[in-house]
Design a protein around this motif. Structure first.
Motif, PDB file in Angstrom:
ATOM      1  N   LYS A  39       0.839  -1.203   0.000  1.00 37.44           N
ATOM      2  CA  LYS A  39       0.000   0.000   0.000  1.00 37.44           C
ATOM      3  C   LYS A  39       0.875   1.255   0.000  1.00 37.44           C
ATOM      4  CE  LYS A  39      -4.056  -2.085   0.504  1.00 37.44           C
ATOM      5  NZ  LYS A  39      -5.111  -1.993  -0.516  1.00 37.44           N
ATOM      6  N   LYS A  40       0.432   2.250  -0.752  1.00 36.78           N
ATOM      7  CA  LYS A  40       1.189   3.498  -0.872  1.00 36.78           C
ATOM      8  C   LYS A  40       0.511   4.586  -0.055  1.00 36.78           C
ATOM      9  CE  LYS A  40       3.502   6.196  -4.490  1.00 36.78           C
ATOM     10  NZ  LYS A  40       3.660   6.315  -5.969  1.00 36.78           N
ATOM     11  N   ILE A  41       1.288   5.215   0.841  1.00 34.22           N
ATOM     12  CA  ILE A  41       0.748   6.211   1.770  1.00 34.22           C
ATOM     13  C   ILE A  41       1.383   7.572   1.495  1.00 34.22           C
ATOM     14  CG2 ILE A  41       0.336   6.754   4.200  1.00 34.22           C
ATOM     15  CD1 ILE A  41      -0.788   4.009   3.354  1.00 34.22           C
ATOM     16  N   LEU A  42       0.559   8.598   1.450  1.00 38.49           N
ATOM     17  CA  LEU A  42       1.050   9.983   1.359  1.00 38.49           C
ATOM     18  C   LEU A  42       0.862  10.652   2.710  1.00 38.49           C
ATOM     19  CD1 LEU A  42       1.916  12.664  -0.011  1.00 38.49           C
ATOM     20  CD2 LEU A  42      -0.486  12.933  -0.745  1.00 38.49           C
ATOM     21  N   ILE A  43       1.974  11.166   3.269  1.00 40.58           N
ATOM     22  CA  ILE A  43       1.906  11.916   4.533  1.00 40.58           C
ATOM     23  C   ILE A  43       2.181  13.380   4.216  1.00 40.58           C
ATOM     24  CG2 ILE A  43       2.778  12.161   6.880  1.00 40.58           C
ATOM     25  CD1 ILE A  43       3.885   9.327   6.703  1.00 40.58           C
ATOM     26  N   VAL A  44       1.236  14.252   4.592  1.00 41.05           N
ATOM     27  CA  VAL A  44       1.417  15.700   4.420  1.00 41.05           C
ATOM     28  C   VAL A  44       1.462  16.315   5.810  1.00 41.05           C
ATOM     29  CG1 VAL A  44       0.611  17.762   3.208  1.00 41.05           C
ATOM     30  CG2 VAL A  44       0.047  15.505   2.292  1.00 41.05           C
ATOM     31  N   GLU A  45       2.665  16.715   6.257  1.00 42.43           N
ATOM     32  CA  GLU A  45       2.883  17.196   7.625  1.00 42.43           C
ATOM     33  C   GLU A  45       4.049  18.174   7.635  1.00 42.43           C
ATOM     34  OE1 GLU A  45       3.039  18.288  11.129  1.00 42.43           O
ATOM     35  OE2 GLU A  45       1.526  16.702  10.960  1.00 42.43           O
ATOM     36  N   ASP A  46       3.878  19.351   8.269  1.00 41.58           N
ATOM     37  CA  ASP A  46       4.937  20.356   8.245  1.00 41.58           C
ATOM     38  C   ASP A  46       5.918  20.247   9.411  1.00 41.58           C
ATOM     39  OD1 ASP A  46       2.964  21.152  10.051  1.00 41.58           O
ATOM     40  OD2 ASP A  46       3.473  23.280   9.824  1.00 41.58           O
ATOM     41  N   LEU A  77      -2.890  14.418  -6.529  1.00 40.17           N
ATOM     42  CA  LEU A  77      -3.527  14.416  -7.831  1.00 40.17           C
ATOM     43  C   LEU A  77      -2.737  13.597  -8.856  1.00 40.17           C
ATOM     44  CD1 LEU A  77      -4.578  18.183  -8.060  1.00 40.17           C
ATOM     45  CD2 LEU A  77      -6.002  16.230  -7.406  1.00 40.17           C
ATOM     46  N   LYS A  78      -1.403  13.517  -8.667  1.00 38.45           N
ATOM     47  CA  LYS A  78      -0.542  12.878  -9.666  1.00 38.45           C
ATOM     48  C   LYS A  78      -0.296  11.392  -9.385  1.00 38.45           C
ATOM     49  CE  LYS A  78       3.932  13.671  -9.769  1.00 38.45           C
ATOM     50  NZ  LYS A  78       5.241  14.362  -9.931  1.00 38.45           N
ATOM     51  N   GLU A  79      -0.046  11.051  -8.112  1.00 39.75           N
ATOM     52  CA  GLU A  79       0.342   9.689  -7.759  1.00 39.75           C
ATOM     53  C   GLU A  79      -0.886   8.807  -7.505  1.00 39.75           C
ATOM     54  OE1 GLU A  79       3.478   8.475  -7.417  1.00 39.75           O
ATOM     55  OE2 GLU A  79       4.531  10.356  -7.826  1.00 39.75           O
ATOM     56  N   LYS A  80      -0.664   7.487  -7.695  1.00 43.38           N
ATOM     57  CA  LYS A  80      -1.713   6.531  -7.345  1.00 43.38           C
ATOM     58  C   LYS A  80      -1.502   6.149  -5.870  1.00 43.38           C
ATOM     59  CE  LYS A  80      -3.917   2.221  -8.727  1.00 43.38           C
ATOM     60  NZ  LYS A  80      -3.855   1.033  -9.615  1.00 43.38           N
ATOM     61  N   ILE A  81      -2.359   6.685  -5.002  1.00 45.11           N
ATOM     62  CA  ILE A  81      -2.155   6.568  -3.542  1.00 45.11           C
ATOM     63  C   ILE A  81      -3.314   5.800  -2.922  1.00 45.11           C
ATOM     64  CG2 ILE A  81      -1.977   7.926  -1.400  1.00 45.11           C
ATOM     65  CD1 ILE A  81      -0.716  10.134  -3.205  1.00 45.11           C
ATOM     66  N   ASP A  82      -2.992   5.000  -1.903  1.00 46.52           N
ATOM     67  CA  ASP A  82      -4.018   4.201  -1.212  1.00 46.52           C
ATOM     68  C   ASP A  82      -4.593   4.920   0.001  1.00 46.52           C
ATOM     69  OD1 ASP A  82      -3.936   1.555  -2.676  1.00 46.52           O
ATOM     70  OD2 ASP A  82      -1.820   1.796  -2.174  1.00 46.52           O
ATOM     71  N   LEU A  83      -3.804   5.823   0.613  1.00 48.17           N
ATOM     72  CA  LEU A  83      -4.275   6.518   1.822  1.00 48.17           C
ATOM     73  C   LEU A  83      -3.480   7.807   1.998  1.00 48.17           C
ATOM     74  CD1 LEU A  83      -5.877   6.533   4.559  1.00 48.17           C
ATOM     75  CD2 LEU A  83      -3.941   5.334   5.557  1.00 48.17           C
ATOM     76  N   ILE A  84      -4.188   8.877   2.395  1.00 50.88           N
ATOM     77  CA  ILE A  84      -3.529  10.168   2.657  1.00 50.88           C
ATOM     78  C   ILE A  84      -3.646  10.480   4.144  1.00 50.88           C
ATOM     79  CG2 ILE A  84      -3.511  12.650   2.164  1.00 50.88           C
ATOM     80  CD1 ILE A  84      -4.960  11.963  -0.498  1.00 50.88           C
ATOM     81  N   ILE A  85      -2.513  10.770   4.777  1.00 50.39           N
ATOM     82  CA  ILE A  85      -2.502  11.255   6.163  1.00 50.39           C
ATOM     83  C   ILE A  85      -2.195  12.750   6.076  1.00 50.39           C
ATOM     84  CG2 ILE A  85      -1.371  11.089   8.409  1.00 50.39           C
ATOM     85  CD1 ILE A  85      -0.731   8.167   7.744  1.00 50.39           C
ATOM     86  N   LEU A  86      -3.161  13.572   6.503  1.00 50.69           N
ATOM     87  CA  LEU A  86      -3.135  14.992   6.181  1.00 50.69           C
ATOM     88  C   LEU A  86      -3.282  15.858   7.430  1.00 50.69           C
ATOM     89  CD1 LEU A  86      -3.263  17.104   3.805  1.00 50.69           C
ATOM     90  CD2 LEU A  86      -5.736  16.697   3.757  1.00 50.69           C
ATOM     91  N   ASP A  87      -2.270  16.689   7.684  1.00 54.82           N
ATOM     92  CA  ASP A  87      -2.350  17.603   8.821  1.00 54.82           C
ATOM     93  C   ASP A  87      -3.331  18.744   8.489  1.00 54.82           C
ATOM     94  OD1 ASP A  87      -1.813  18.718  11.262  1.00 54.82           O
ATOM     95  OD2 ASP A  87      -0.027  19.787  10.600  1.00 54.82           O
ATOM     96  N   VAL A  88      -3.982  19.284   9.508  1.00 57.48           N
ATOM     97  CA  VAL A  88      -4.938  20.378   9.304  1.00 57.48           C
ATOM     98  C   VAL A  88      -4.208  21.691   9.018  1.00 57.48           C
ATOM     99  CG1 VAL A  88      -6.682  21.804  10.437  1.00 57.48           C
ATOM    100  CG2 VAL A  88      -6.784  19.320  10.651  1.00 57.48           C
ATOM    101  N   ASN A  89      -3.207  22.028   9.846  1.00 56.48           N
ATOM    102  CA  ASN A  89      -2.501  23.302   9.734  1.00 56.48           C
ATOM    103  C   ASN A  89      -1.226  23.129   8.911  1.00 56.48           C
ATOM    104  OD1 ASN A  89      -4.293  24.832  11.437  1.00 56.48           O
ATOM    105  ND2 ASN A  89      -3.469  23.624  13.138  1.00 56.48           N
TER     106      ASN A  89
END
Length: 843
Positions: free
Chosen positions: A2-9, A42-54
């Motif tokens: 599984k491919k995971i995207l983490i967006v965290e600052d 939008l570009k990658e084929k991702i199974d789950l996104i972990i996304l920070d609010v701020n």
């Protein structure tokens, strides 16, 4: 993968999450601001996104909104700050997020949430298969004897009088002597057992000697066309059970009269050394003149009626069984006196003292619960008569009437209106709520041994040494020993000895280190007073690997001496039980258990599980008689089921537990293991007996106190469940399952405040755990606070949507809210949820 995207600052958190998820076999890509995160989503084929609010440049809510606007359905877990939890949650879910987590959070909770979300977004895999074969019992029909027919060449059948588990009873005329007799035609199950039939013959020799007007005479055991039957005196009238069914309860005068006549009959039988063993209203006939006649002497003994037997059956009629019969002990005349006390209770109140859903429940109550006051159900009963009944029913046979002659004297006084002097044994009332503590002579915690080897690769060996010493110490009578589960929480701790002692509530602590180079080991052990830090004992052991068990024995015995714990020769001998013949097997087993306890149970990685199984199987190859290798395999597969839900694991658990028990049925652990097997199969009678035996061997055995507490809870004996679970918590303060079980017992006992305290304690041990949220939901349902119950249930569902417990509580909540359609479960789910295989389902 599984491919995971983490967006965290936060760079530290981002790197921590990335490293952790990669160890869990996920492919991870990252972004440290919202714009980069959106481009990757939008570009990658991702199974789950972990996304920070701020996030810088573009906030998490906006990223989620844009992703959903593009028609992308990739599941999203939002990460929100603690202060804005409710606002963030509402906003995130409103724009299409699938779940949210509040910072700070644990990796275990993150992984659980991820798996739940991924499971919901993936196609469902249908589970199939039965894991316990169901066999049908072929019942051979018992031959019917028509009215007017001649049986065995001399008995003319008049009518059928009744039927039961032993067979059918007929009234017949013996044409040889011209008198009516009763014929008991034995069932095929008994007829096919030659040993039982032989015992019948032997017992009848004694039973026939009882010649007394209140005893129905037994004549003979014969056989006709391969069908055994007993002939006995025919008594016209009704049995006492039928009489009670008609009248509800008897007058005081009538009840005393019947009891007195039964005493007369028993007195003669006991004089001849014959104990009835199955005295009950069905076995007492009341003839046309109102006289009582006892039937079926000798049959109970012939049937080997030993309460909860090795075969797992509750023999006898549980409503009238004595406590010693329940335990399978040898019985004497005082057992009949107990049963007569129950019969007196039933004659005067119209009910038996103990009721339950199953025979086992009733039997256990005879052993464990104080009988209710008869006057509670019939205020007309004189106080003296009530005390006579309760004296007959004393748990301890030494405090009952010692023979029926004593009882007969008191019944005679009551019949004449004379006072009776009875000194009833005073029993302590069960404590309300949680048992506050257990009396111990001393107490100890063994902290994890520190690995001092050069390469720091002996952690598994150090953990194994720690557990083995804990196991040895737990066999010492009067010594409270903290379990491995709780002790291991202090691995690499920087806490002070005094602080640890207070947290674990122990007087002393053993700590030490191990330095191992190949087969050379050096063990340094120190025993410390937890109150003041004073060293009570210390020693250094320099030995080869082959001598590791001798080192463990020496350390254990030195601790016993330092703590003034007396060891019997039997205890010292027990330290040698369960050792492998091959030291290689010991090494492999240690490695396997280390992988399960320190890796798989913590991180849930399938590779760790497979590696552990490989090690444990190698241990079996090296030593096919090594019990710990089999119990280790059972432990591993049991936890694999709890983590994966794979019901096929049960077959492996059962196989290994049975093998361990077969190798040595004298150990507490193997009896606990086979008890768990019986429990899994729904064989509760057998499970109870095995658990009891395990406790007799080692009352401080870790886990067994929890299992027997769970067992009592399932049968509604909450006070006893609370006692056993409380003891397990004393021994294992951080075992979450015991805290949850105790909370549920308190909830069902109506002790809501104490239950809430226990739930909070469990949440302190492991914040955000599934069980505590379920327990809170149950608590609020009992308090009729459905909104709060629903809130906690939603939290539980987010942790593990597939939990059978969640489905049960959801159905319960729906029923409470009057939503009839939602309050039922599919039949398959009901079967599984309420089966013994599901630990939480028996609520």
């Amino acid at each position: 993968m599984k491919k995971i995207l983490i967006v965290e600052d936060d760079p530290a958190l981002l790197e921590t999450l990335k490293t952790f998820l990669e160890t869990e076999n996920f492919e991870v890509i990252t972004a440290d601001d919202g714009e980069k995160g959106l481009q990757l989503a939008l570009k990658e084929k991702i199974d789950l996104i972990i996304l920070d609010v701020n996030l810088p440049f573009l906030g998490g809510f906006e990223v989620c909104r844009k992703v959903r606007a593009k028609g992308i359905t990739t599941p999203v877990i939002m990460l929100s700050g603690e202060k804005k939890e409710e606002l963030d949650k509402a906003s995130g879910l409103d724009i299409g997020a699938d779940d949210y987590l509040v910072k700070p959070f644990g990796t275990k909770e993150l992984l659980a949430r991820m798996k739940a979300v991924l499971r919901r977004s993936s196609p469902k895999v249908e589970e199939t298969g039965e894991y316990f074969s169901r066999t049908e019992t072929l019942e051979i029909p018992l031959r019917a004897l028509p009215r007017g027919s001649t049986f065995a060449g001399r008995y003319e059948i008049i009518e059928e009088l009744g039927r039961g588990g032993m067979g059918k009873v007929y009234r017949a005329t013996d044409k040889k002597i011209g008198e009516d007799v009763a014929i008991k035609l034995l069932s095929p199950a008994i007829a096919g057992d030659k040993q039982t039939l032989e015992r019948f013959r032997n017992e009848l020799k004694f039973a026939r000697k009882i010649a007394q007007r209140n005893v129905c005479r037994m004549f003979d055991l014969n056989e006709e066309e391969g069908m055994p039957f007993i002939t006995m005196e025919y008594v016209p009238g009704d049995d006492l059970k039928s009489l009670l069914k008609k009248t509800g309860q008897l007058t005081i005068k009538k009840a005393i009269s019947i009891a007195s006549q039964v005493c007369e009959g028993l007195a003669e039988a006991h004089r001849l050394g014959v104990v009835h063993r199955d005295l009950k209203p069905q076995n007492i006939m009341i003839d046309k003149e109102g006289n009582a006649r006892i039937m079926d002497f000798g049959i109970a003994r012939s049937m080997k009626m030993k309460g909860i037997t090795e075969a797992g059956t509750v023999f006898g009629t549980p409503e009238y069984m004595s406590p010693e019969q329940v335990e399978g002990k040898e019985v004497d005349q005082r057992s009949d006196i107990y049963s007569l006390g129950v019969i007196l209770f039933a004659m005067l109140t119209g009910r038996v003292p103990f009721k339950g859903d199953t025979p086992l429940t009733v039997a256990i109550k005879h052993k464990a619960e104080k009988p209710p006051e008869p006057r509670k159900f019939n205020p007309q009963i004189p106080e003296d008569l009530s005390r006579v009944i309760l004296k007959c029913m004393e748990k301890d046979r030494e405090t009952r009437y010692q023979d029926v002659g004593e009882l007969l004297i008191d019944l005679g006084k009551l019949e004449k209106g004379m006072p009776v002097s009875i000194d009833l044994k005073k029993e302590k009332k069960p404590e309300e709520g949680v048992k506050k503590g257990i009396e111990w002579k001393n107490s100890i915690a063994v902290l994890p041994f520190v690995d001092m080897s050069m390469e720091k690769n002996q952690e598994y060996f150090c953990d194994g040494m720690t557990e083995d010493i804990i196991t040895r110490l737990s066999k010492f009578e009067g010594l409270k020993v903290i379990s491995r589960t709780s002790a291991m929480r202090y691995k690499k701790t920087d806490k002070d000895i005094r602080e640890i002692g207070q947290e674990l509530n122990v007087a002393s602590i053993l700590e030490g280190s191990i330095r191992r180079e190949k087969d050379d080991i050096r063990v340094n052990a120190e025993l410390i007073n937890a109150e003041d830090g004073f060293h009570l004992w210390a020693d250094i052991y320099h030995q080869t690997l082959e001598s590791v068990f001798e080192v463990q024995d020496e350390v254990s015995q030195a601790i016993a001496e330092a703590l003034k714990v007396k060891l019997t020769p039997k205890t010292i001998e027990s330290l040698k039980q369960g050792r492998p013949e091959n030291i290689e097997a010991y090494e492999y087993a240690l490695k396997g258990m280390h992988l399960i306890n320190s890796k798989y149970i913590v991180f849930h990685r399938e590779d760790d599980f497979k590696a552990a199984i490989k090690m444990l199987k190698k241990a079996v190859e090296c030593d096919p008689n090594y019990i710990s290798a089999y119990t280790g395999l059972a432990w591993a597969y049991q936890h694999h089921y709890q983590i994966t839900g794979n019901r096929r694991d049960f077959a492996v658990v059962i196989k290994n537990c049975e093998k361990a028990y077969e190798l040595d049925p004298s150990l507490a652990d193997t009896n606990g293991a086979i008890g768990w097997v019986h429990y899994l199969k729904g064989e509760f009678d057998k499970a109870y007996q095995s658990y009891q035996k395990a406790l007799e061997i080692n009352p401080n055995s870790f886990g067994i106190n929890h299992l027997i507490g769970q067992f009592y809870r399932n049968f509604g004996l909450l006070h006893h469940a609370i006692d056993y679970v409380s003891k397990n918590i004393e021994l294992d303060p951080f075992y979450l399952s015991s805290h949850s079980l105790l909370a549920r017992c308190l909830i069902y006992s109506g002790k809501f405040r104490e239950a809430e305290i226990k739930i909070k304690e469990a949440l302190e041990i492991e914040p955000g755990n599934l069980w505590s949220f379920q327990d809170y939901s149950l608590l609020y349902m009992m308090l009729k606070k459905t909104d709060d119950a629903e809130d906690y249930l939603k939290r539980a569902v987010k942790i593990n949507p597939g939990s059978p417990g969640n489905q049960f509580y959801q159905a319960l909540l729906s029923g409470l809210k009057g939503e009839k359609k939602k309050s039922s479960l599919p039949q398959e789910e009901r079967d599984y949820l309420f089966s013994s295989r599901n630990e939480g389902g028996s609520d």
